[in-house]
Enzyme design. Structure first.
Site, PDB file in Angstrom:
ATOM      1  CD1 TRP A 357       0.699  -0.433   3.116  1.00  0.00           C
ATOM      2  CD2 TRP A 357      -0.618   1.343   3.471  1.00  0.00           C
ATOM      3  NE1 TRP A 357       1.038   0.100   4.344  1.00  0.00           N
ATOM      4  CE2 TRP A 357       0.232   1.199   4.592  1.00  0.00           C
ATOM      5  CE3 TRP A 357      -1.522   2.396   3.473  1.00  0.00           C
ATOM      6  CZ2 TRP A 357       0.216   2.054   5.698  1.00  0.00           C
ATOM      7  CZ3 TRP A 357      -1.551   3.246   4.583  1.00  0.00           C
ATOM      8  CH2 TRP A 357      -0.691   3.077   5.669  1.00  0.00           C
ATOM      9  CG  ASP A 358       4.789   0.751   1.539  1.00  0.00           C
ATOM     10  OD1 ASP A 358       3.841   0.088   1.959  1.00  0.00           O
ATOM     11  OD2 ASP A 358       5.934   0.673   2.000  1.00  0.00           O
ATOM     12  CD  GLU A 488       2.436  -4.088   9.576  1.00  0.00           C
ATOM     13  OE1 GLU A 488       3.630  -4.229   9.914  1.00  0.00           O
ATOM     14  OE2 GLU A 488       2.034  -4.236   8.399  1.00  0.00           O
ATOM     15  CE  LYS A 600       6.172  -1.817  11.755  1.00  0.00           C
ATOM     16  NZ  LYS A 600       5.830  -2.891  10.830  1.00  0.00           N
ATOM     17  CD  GLN A 601       2.992   1.630   9.832  1.00  0.00           C
ATOM     18  OE1 GLN A 601       3.420   0.520  10.129  1.00  0.00           O
ATOM     19  NE2 GLN A 601       2.892   2.051   8.584  1.00  0.00           N
TER      20      GLN A 601
HETATM   21  C1  BGC Z   1       4.839  -1.332   7.575  1.00  0.00           C
HETATM   22  C2  BGC Z   1       3.791  -1.402   6.474  1.00  0.00           C
HETATM   23  C3  BGC Z   1       4.488  -1.289   5.134  1.00  0.00           C
HETATM   24  C4  BGC Z   1       5.595  -2.324   4.996  1.00  0.00           C
HETATM   25  C5  BGC Z   1       6.405  -2.138   3.731  1.00  0.00           C
HETATM   26  C6  BGC Z   1       5.876  -2.421   7.353  1.00  0.00           C
HETATM   27  O1  BGC Z   1       6.870  -2.340   8.320  1.00  0.00           O
HETATM   28  O2  BGC Z   1       4.238  -1.519   8.830  1.00  0.00           O
HETATM   29  O3  BGC Z   1       2.866  -0.347   6.630  1.00  0.00           O
HETATM   30  O4  BGC Z   1       3.557  -1.468   4.123  1.00  0.00           O
HETATM   31  O5  BGC Z   1       6.490  -2.217   6.091  1.00  0.00           O
HETATM   32  O6  BGC Z   1       7.014  -0.878   3.714  1.00  0.00           O
END
Ligand code: BGC
Length: 766
Positions: A357-358, A488, A600-601
């Site tokens: 999804w990035d 996550e 986490k984000q």
């Molecule tokens: C992130 C995801 C991301 C993936 C690839 C993961 O660590 O939590 O949001 O899509 O890395 O960059």
């Protein structure tokens, strides 16, 4: 954090040999052209720590997965971009000795990635264990002008050695992936030829049967001593070499050029592949290193002309942003809608080169602004082309009626991820794919895209959400159970605010889009409804869901709740965590992470960032002040969102702190993981932090708007942006702001909400 690279506006420089950081440098100094990429491995034999890596866009291997407990709905394979032909290899043989820098005494070492020219240079002076004092200089690039071409100029100079010298220049498809799940090789032999007329290897990926050809031509010039040399050819399984032998004397130099074409059956028929590779490598030799380099530099100049961001008087920041822009274009140029942007691009194996999804959430705006709109459109077409697979994917999980669940990780549209909490639950990705369509149309004004492609994707995504929610008798609202949000570090939660919000927005946007097409594109509307069996009944259902969706919040705190029950957690700010506990994903058990309050984000804040216009400033502030201190930013995608929101809130120090964290993430190895590859997709976040953050660029209605806040650490920042066929340059400095209209028709823009009209080739200064 590391600080071993020299700061320079246009170059990344390593001016000493750092054996311990070699794999980090291999990632950072990678080269690529959107079609192929190569880590900064040495050409000659090297027995120190190294991760050899060459990748070909779109070529993948379906590696059999490894899971402890198989769940229905898991995919059978994880697509991986295979480590492909080692095309750079040049061994150096002296009398009774092979050059190996790992065993040599290195007198001086210099590695430079010239980002303006896309050229990797390495110069080394060394003494071998047998006391041979030599220098090497290599220059190489993956051509931006011809994306199947890699070129090397390799010079060996002797300082004290007189004797036999042989260069063994080879192409080797007999390589391995370090992340292969079963230690298998991914390539099968097809055939190879090595003689005076032709040197090539053709290999085939196992299972997926992509045929790839690597073909080389070469030239050698000797200065000093005897100038004659001899060729001998050899081959083996998936391997060809030419053995060039002669003599070298002190102060003598061998200058060797290698021209390699790498092509695949993705772009050529199996029959044409060999001819193409062979003729192109010969043609490259005929053109010669300097001419090819010139074409390559011109192609880069074209990219830099619109994509560059200039930051004055801050070399570290300037180098950081240019590195990010450079790596993004090395990864994706937008010429081919079958390609996409892997989180590590062509710089490493992690994430398998697949699409996340990035792309939609982070990278799309970068390409929208820095190049022609067709590039961003190709990113949307990629998902449009994969719609059927997304519908199949949803069917496997029990959905029907054309509902689509796009994969979390994919190469060809099929899901490749198999951790249940992500595969089945991190469904918010569907929202980002719909949001990208909205973002693209808002920026380009290309509403026709809705009718021609977008609506089908939006309806299928809306159908998914309509099935995925359920009506709670207790709440008398629609709820969404068992999901993982962008954060996550929480799995299987109920009513993740971000997911519920974006789901509801998708239903609204899909309904609005269908109404728009019905009104304005009758023919397309008829085609679409006959294709997807769409009715007003369905619209009513969507309306009911979005008007009655449950969005958890806490009235006392005035915040949206990340998910049900978030406030039951023990709330301890990240600042109170012992440094030894961080990063928590390496130091703590998963169970401890899940129970903790650490994020986490960006999660709630990701939603606020996407839908900023729908929240008032105080609302944004309360949520920011609550969630940011609990966020560990252990995804590289996190700091940029925080930087942008902090700028909006006038929290300038925070905005700058978060900006720094994103902009030099790889150059300073901030997260201790650059050796696996660079964080390509989050590099777009750095660009967003400047353009959408500090410059406050957005589209209001149909007008481009700026709301600048220059960080006090900077004196001037400028960049260009393409907007609806016009090129605009925005400059903000300590004296004010300047907007230049670089196109030949007038333009209106908003600057701090005030309309400014600018004539062609004129500027407005405030
Ligand atoms: C992130 C995801 C991301 C993936 C690839 C993961 O660590 O939590 O949001 O899509 O890395 O960059």
């Amino acid at each position: 954090m590391k600080d071993y690279l020299v700061k320079d506006n246009w170059k990344i420089i390593e001016d000493q040999y750092h054996a311990e950081f070699n794999q980090i440098s291999e990632s950072i100094f990678s080269i690529g052209n959107g079609q192929m990429g190569q880590r900064a491995n040495f050409e000659e034999t090297f027995t120190g720590e190294t991760l050899q890596g060459n990748y070909i866009g779109g070529v993948y291997y379906p590696d059999k997965t490894r899971v402890g407990w198989w769940k229905n709905g898991y995919p059978e394979y994880f697509a991986k971009v295979p480590n492909a032909c080692d095309w750079i290899g040049i061994r150096i043989l002296l009398d009774q000795e092979e050059v190996n820098l790992h065993l040599s005494d290195i007198k001086s070492f210099y590695r430079e990635l010239d980002m303006k020219r896309g050229l990797l240079t390495r110069k080394v002076e060394f003494i071998t264990p047998k006391g041979r004092h030599l220098s090497l200089e290599s220059q190489r690039f993956c051509s931006m002008a011809d994306d199947e071409l890699g070129v090397i100029r390799y010079k060996v100079t002797s300082h004290n050695y007189s004797g036999g010298l042989a260069l063994v220049s080879f192409l080797d498809f007999d390589v391995k992936n370090s992340d292969a799940n079963y230690d298998e090789k991914f390539w099968d032999e097809d055939h190879q030829v090595a003689n005076d007329d032709a040197m090539y290897v053709i290999a085939k990926t196992r299972k997926t049967n992509f045929l790839c050809a690597a073909s080389m031509d070469h030239s050698l010039t000797i200065t000093g001593g005897k100038s004659d040399f001899y060729f001998d050819y050899g081959n083996g399984e998936k391997y060809v070499e030419v053995f060039i032998s002669g003599e070298i004397v002190p102060d003598g130099e061998w200058s060797y050029c290698k021209y390699v074409n790498i092509s695949s059956s993705r772009n050529h028929t199996n029959e044409d592949l060999q001819i193409n590779a062979l003729s192109k490598s010969k043609a490259a030799k005929a053109q010669g290193f300097d001419a090819l380099l010139k074409d390559h530099i011109d192609a880069w100049a074209n990219i830099w002309n619109t994509a560059d961001i200039v930051i004055k008087d801050d070399v570290a920041a300037q180098q950081g942003i240019r590195f990010n822009i450079f790596q993004l274009y090395q990864t994706y140029t937008g010429k081919d809608s079958r390609l996409n942007i892997g989180p590590k691009g062509f710089t490493g194996e992690k994430y398998g080169g697949s699409t996340y999804w990035d792309t939609e959430a982070y990278c799309l705006p970068f390409y929208l602004s820095t190049t022609d709109a067709s590039v961003a459109r190709n990113l949307l077409i990629y998902r449009h082309n994969q719609l059927d697979r997304a519908i199949e994917n949803a069917e496997k999980l029990g959905f029907n009626n054309g509902a689509a669940l796009y994969p979390m990780v994919t190469m060809n549209g099929e899901e490749c991820h198999n951790e249940w909490e992500i595969t089945f639950e991190e469904i918010h990705r569907n929202g980002a794919i719909a949001y990208a369509i909205y973002d693209y149309i808002k920026y380009t004004g290309d509403k026709k895209y809705l009718a021609s492609h977008g609506a089908e994707v939006l309806v299928a995504i809306a159908r998914f959400w309509a099935h995925r929610v359920n009506f709670s008798e207790e709440k008398q609202q629609y709820v969404m159970l068992g999901v993982t949000g962008p954060n996550e570090y929480e799995n299987n939660v109920n009513n993740n605010w971000y997911t519920n919000y974006i789901a509801s927005w998708c239903l609204e946007y899909a309904a609005e889009s269908m109404a728009y097409i019905k009104d304005t594109h009758a023919e397309d509307y008829a085609r679409i409804i006959s294709l997807i069996d769409f009715s007003d009944e369905e619209l009513k259902k969507w309306d009911d869901i979005r008007n009655n969706i449950y969005l958890p919040s806490d009235k006392n705190k005035g915040i949206y709740l990340q998910q049900d029950g978030f406030l039951d957690k023990e709330i301890i700010p990240v600042a109170d965590l012992a440094p030894a506990d961080r990063p928590i994903n390496q130091k703590w058990s998963w169970d401890r992470i899940l129970r903790s309050c650490y994020i986490k984000q960006a999660d709630v804040l990701q939603g606020i960032y996407f839908f900023e216009d729908r929240f008032d400033l105080e609302d944004i502030r309360r949520n920011y002040v609550y969630y940011e201190p609990l966020t560990v930013h252990e995804s590289s995608l996190s700091p940029c969102v925080h930087s942008i929101l902090a700028t909006k809130l006038g929290m300038d120090d925070k905005a700058y702190e978060m900006y720094l964290r994103t902009s030099r993430l790889d150059l300073d190895d901030y997260n201790n993981d650059t050796e696996d590859g660079c964080h390509i997709t989050s590099m777009a976040g750095t660009w967003l932090a400047i353009v959408r953050g500090f410059a406050g660029m957005s589209v209001e209605g149909e007008t481009l708007s700026f709301a600048p806040r220059l960080p006090q650490q900077w004196t001037e920042v400028s960049f260009k942006t393409n907007f609806r066929g016009q090129l605009i340059e925005f400059i903000m400095n300590t004296n004010g702001n300047e907007i230049k209209n670089l196109s030949n028709s007038p333009i209106k823009v908003l600057l701090n909400n005030k309309e400014v009209s600018i004539d062609p080739m004129k500027a407005s200064v405030e």
